[in-house]
Design a protein around this motif. Structure first.
Motif, PDB file in Angstrom:
ATOM      1  N   PHE A 164      72.469  19.705  26.440  1.00  0.00           N
ATOM      2  CA  PHE A 164      71.903  19.709  27.792  1.00  0.00           C
ATOM      3  C   PHE A 164      73.014  19.780  28.832  1.00  0.00           C
ATOM      4  O   PHE A 164      72.985  20.609  29.751  1.00  0.00           O
ATOM      5  CB  PHE A 164      71.048  18.450  27.996  1.00  0.00           C
ATOM      6  CG  PHE A 164      70.580  18.251  29.408  1.00  0.00           C
ATOM      7  CD1 PHE A 164      69.422  18.870  29.869  1.00  0.00           C
ATOM      8  CD2 PHE A 164      71.278  17.432  30.293  1.00  0.00           C
ATOM      9  CE1 PHE A 164      68.976  18.684  31.163  1.00  0.00           C
ATOM     10  CE2 PHE A 164      70.846  17.243  31.589  1.00  0.00           C
ATOM     11  CZ  PHE A 164      69.690  17.866  32.026  1.00  0.00           C
ATOM     12  N   ALA A 187      74.858  23.093  28.863  1.00  0.00           N
ATOM     13  CA  ALA A 187      74.106  24.147  29.557  1.00  0.00           C
ATOM     14  C   ALA A 187      74.280  24.013  31.069  1.00  0.00           C
ATOM     15  O   ALA A 187      74.427  25.011  31.780  1.00  0.00           O
ATOM     16  CB  ALA A 187      72.630  24.069  29.172  1.00  0.00           C
ATOM     17  N   CYS A 188      74.282  22.772  31.561  1.00  0.00           N
ATOM     18  CA  CYS A 188      74.497  22.553  33.002  1.00  0.00           C
ATOM     19  C   CYS A 188      75.912  22.975  33.402  1.00  0.00           C
ATOM     20  O   CYS A 188      76.120  23.563  34.465  1.00  0.00           O
ATOM     21  CB  CYS A 188      74.278  21.084  33.345  1.00  0.00           C
ATOM     22  SG  CYS A 188      72.567  20.509  33.145  1.00  0.00           S
ATOM     23  N   TRP A 191      70.683  27.891  33.112  1.00  0.00           N
ATOM     24  CA  TRP A 191      69.493  27.115  33.440  1.00  0.00           C
ATOM     25  C   TRP A 191      68.330  27.390  32.486  1.00  0.00           C
ATOM     26  O   TRP A 191      67.484  26.521  32.263  1.00  0.00           O
ATOM     27  CB  TRP A 191      69.090  27.356  34.887  1.00  0.00           C
ATOM     28  CG  TRP A 191      70.219  27.074  35.828  1.00  0.00           C
ATOM     29  CD1 TRP A 191      70.836  27.961  36.655  1.00  0.00           C
ATOM     30  CD2 TRP A 191      70.896  25.826  36.005  1.00  0.00           C
ATOM     31  NE1 TRP A 191      71.862  27.360  37.346  1.00  0.00           N
ATOM     32  CE2 TRP A 191      71.925  26.042  36.968  1.00  0.00           C
ATOM     33  CE3 TRP A 191      70.773  24.565  35.448  1.00  0.00           C
ATOM     34  CZ2 TRP A 191      72.797  25.038  37.384  1.00  0.00           C
ATOM     35  CZ3 TRP A 191      71.642  23.547  35.856  1.00  0.00           C
ATOM     36  CH2 TRP A 191      72.627  23.797  36.818  1.00  0.00           C
ATOM     37  N   MET A 217      69.046  25.016  29.739  1.00  0.00           N
ATOM     38  CA  MET A 217      68.848  23.650  30.211  1.00  0.00           C
ATOM     39  C   MET A 217      67.366  23.280  30.229  1.00  0.00           C
ATOM     40  O   MET A 217      66.971  22.155  29.898  1.00  0.00           O
ATOM     41  CB  MET A 217      69.466  23.503  31.603  1.00  0.00           C
ATOM     42  CG  MET A 217      69.327  22.100  32.182  1.00  0.00           C
ATOM     43  SD  MET A 217      67.899  21.951  33.287  1.00  0.00           S
ATOM     44  CE  MET A 217      68.577  20.903  34.548  1.00  0.00           C
TER      45      MET A 217
END
Length: 412
Positions: free
Chosen positions: A356, A359-360, A365, A368
């Motif tokens: 998570f 991905a950020c 996105w 995410m």
């Protein structure tokens, strides 16, 4: 014999002190009426589930509770009570029989509980059956915009307001700064201001225990069921306020639910705390007039919820039960099944947290959103989490009744 007469005499079948056997009309009605037969079976099942032996129904109390719950108002029948809940309420009315006398205590593994408390709940449910609308103004130690169940012991009080139209269709609204949820009779809609929206069923978990304050059946059932749990206590007293007003006061002591190998969630909600719930009733009408909830914390008892005013049958505008959804609303809901779901099913909680944040960091996105049940990522989240750096992830753990995992993290 009709169904009402049968229900009134049904508890004689469980009265160990009764000197007579059930009469022929009652037996014939139970054999012929499938509805009453089911009610009898559910009542028997509720009684057999009690952790005690050789009990008898107190005729005076049983009549008061059973009649209060089961007798419908001829001119206005709002909602019927579930038979299995009736059985549990009646089970709470049991008393030990000793010779010709009755001991007015309910026996369970946690000790002895006074019958008067259950009679008060039954009377309150009966009184609420006549009410058409409720408006509660209260205050709670919580955070604005956060969930309705959250309590923060060192937080200042935040206003909370509840409305309910108790006629069919049953509708309600609960609001605090930054968050409002409305149930319009078909389903509920939650708005986390300014633009995050969630839709749910009539029994959605958006507000948790608060909905029971607006539904006498839920309140009666929840507190009666609680009294059967080990470590819980329920009592009823009559008190006089400093202003000379007499009140019937119901006090319920409850233990925190869940497993606490750590204290992460302890005292973060009513359910996650050892607490005392105090309900105040008007002696004549038996209507609820006030509530206080205290958490038993290490620093002492902390008042976390308190009603300021409870009003009945005031006109309620229908617009209260309609929530206008912002045009730019982001939908909060269940995460859809992923096409490559097998890959994510194999991940540990720590791996999920790492992915998570990764991905950020990449500002990916789409990836995410596989971990977060929202329809889109708005600019505020992008600005806050985009390009972050993970400093450290801790060991995952569980706490309380929450079924998921918590992962400690430090990000820059």
């Amino acid at each position: 014999m009709n169904c009402r007469e049968a229900r009134e005499r049904m508890t004689d079948l469980f009265d160990a002190c009764a000197q007579t056997t059930p009469d022929l009309p009652l037996r014939e009605h139970l054999e012929a009426c499938p509805v009453c037969s089911v009610n009898l079976a559910e009542l028997r099942q509720a009684l057999e589930a009690l952790p005690t032996a050789r009990v008898a129904a107190s005729s005076g109390f049983t009549e008061a509770v059973m009649s209060s719950i089961q007798d419908a108002e001829p001119a206005r029948k709002r909602r019927s009570f579930s038979p299995w809940r009736i059985g549990l309420a009646a089970a709470a009315a049991l008393v030990v029989c000793a010779g010709a006398s009755f001991s007015v205590w309910y026996v369970n593994t946690g000790g002895k509980q006074p019958v008067g408390a259950f009679k008060l709940l039954g009377d309150a449910a009966h009184a609420m059956a006549r009410v058409q609308a409720v408006h509660i103004q209260a205050q709670m130690r919580t955070l604005p915009r956060d969930n309705f169940e959250l309590i923060v012991l060192d937080q200042e009080f935040v206003p909370v307001e509840l409305w309910a139209n108790l006629e069919e269709p049953f509708r309600w609204r609960i609001e605090k700064p930054g968050r409002v949820v409305v149930m319009d009779g078909d389903g509920s809609t939650l708005l986390i201001k300014p633009n995050m929206v969630a839709n749910g069923s009539v029994n959605s978990g958006f507000v948790g225990w608060m909905t029971s304050l607006l539904d006498a059946e839920d309140l009666l059932y929840n507190e009666t069921a609680l009294a059967t749990e080990e470590g819980s206590q329920i009592s009823m007293t009559v008190e006089t306020t400093p202003e000379g007003v007499v009140e019937d006061v119901l006090q319920v002591e409850a233990k925190a639910k869940g497993t606490y190998v750590n204290d992460w969630l302890r005292n973060s909600s009513i359910t996650d705390s050892d607490n005392l719930r105090v309900y105040r009733f008007e002696p004549e009408t038996k209507l609820l007039k006030g509530i206080e909830i205290y958490v038993h914390a290490p620093q002492g008892d902390v008042l976390v919820f308190q009603t300021l005013e409870v009003s009945y049958d005031l006109p309620l505008d229908n617009t209260l039960f309609a929530l206008e959804v912002p045009k730019d609303a982001i939908t909060l809901g269940e995460t859809p099944m992923l096409s490559d779901n097998a890959k994510y099913e194999k991940m540990s909680p720590r791996e999920m947290a790492q992915n998570f944040f990764d991905a950020c960091a990449r500002e990916d996105w789409d990836e995410m959103l596989k971990y977060w049940s929202v329809s889109a990522v708005d600019d505020r989240i992008m600005n806050y989490l985009g390009g972050l750096e993970v400093v450290e992830l801790g060991a995952p753990f569980q706490s309380g009744v929450y079924p998921g995992w918590f992962v400690p993290y430090e990000i820059r």
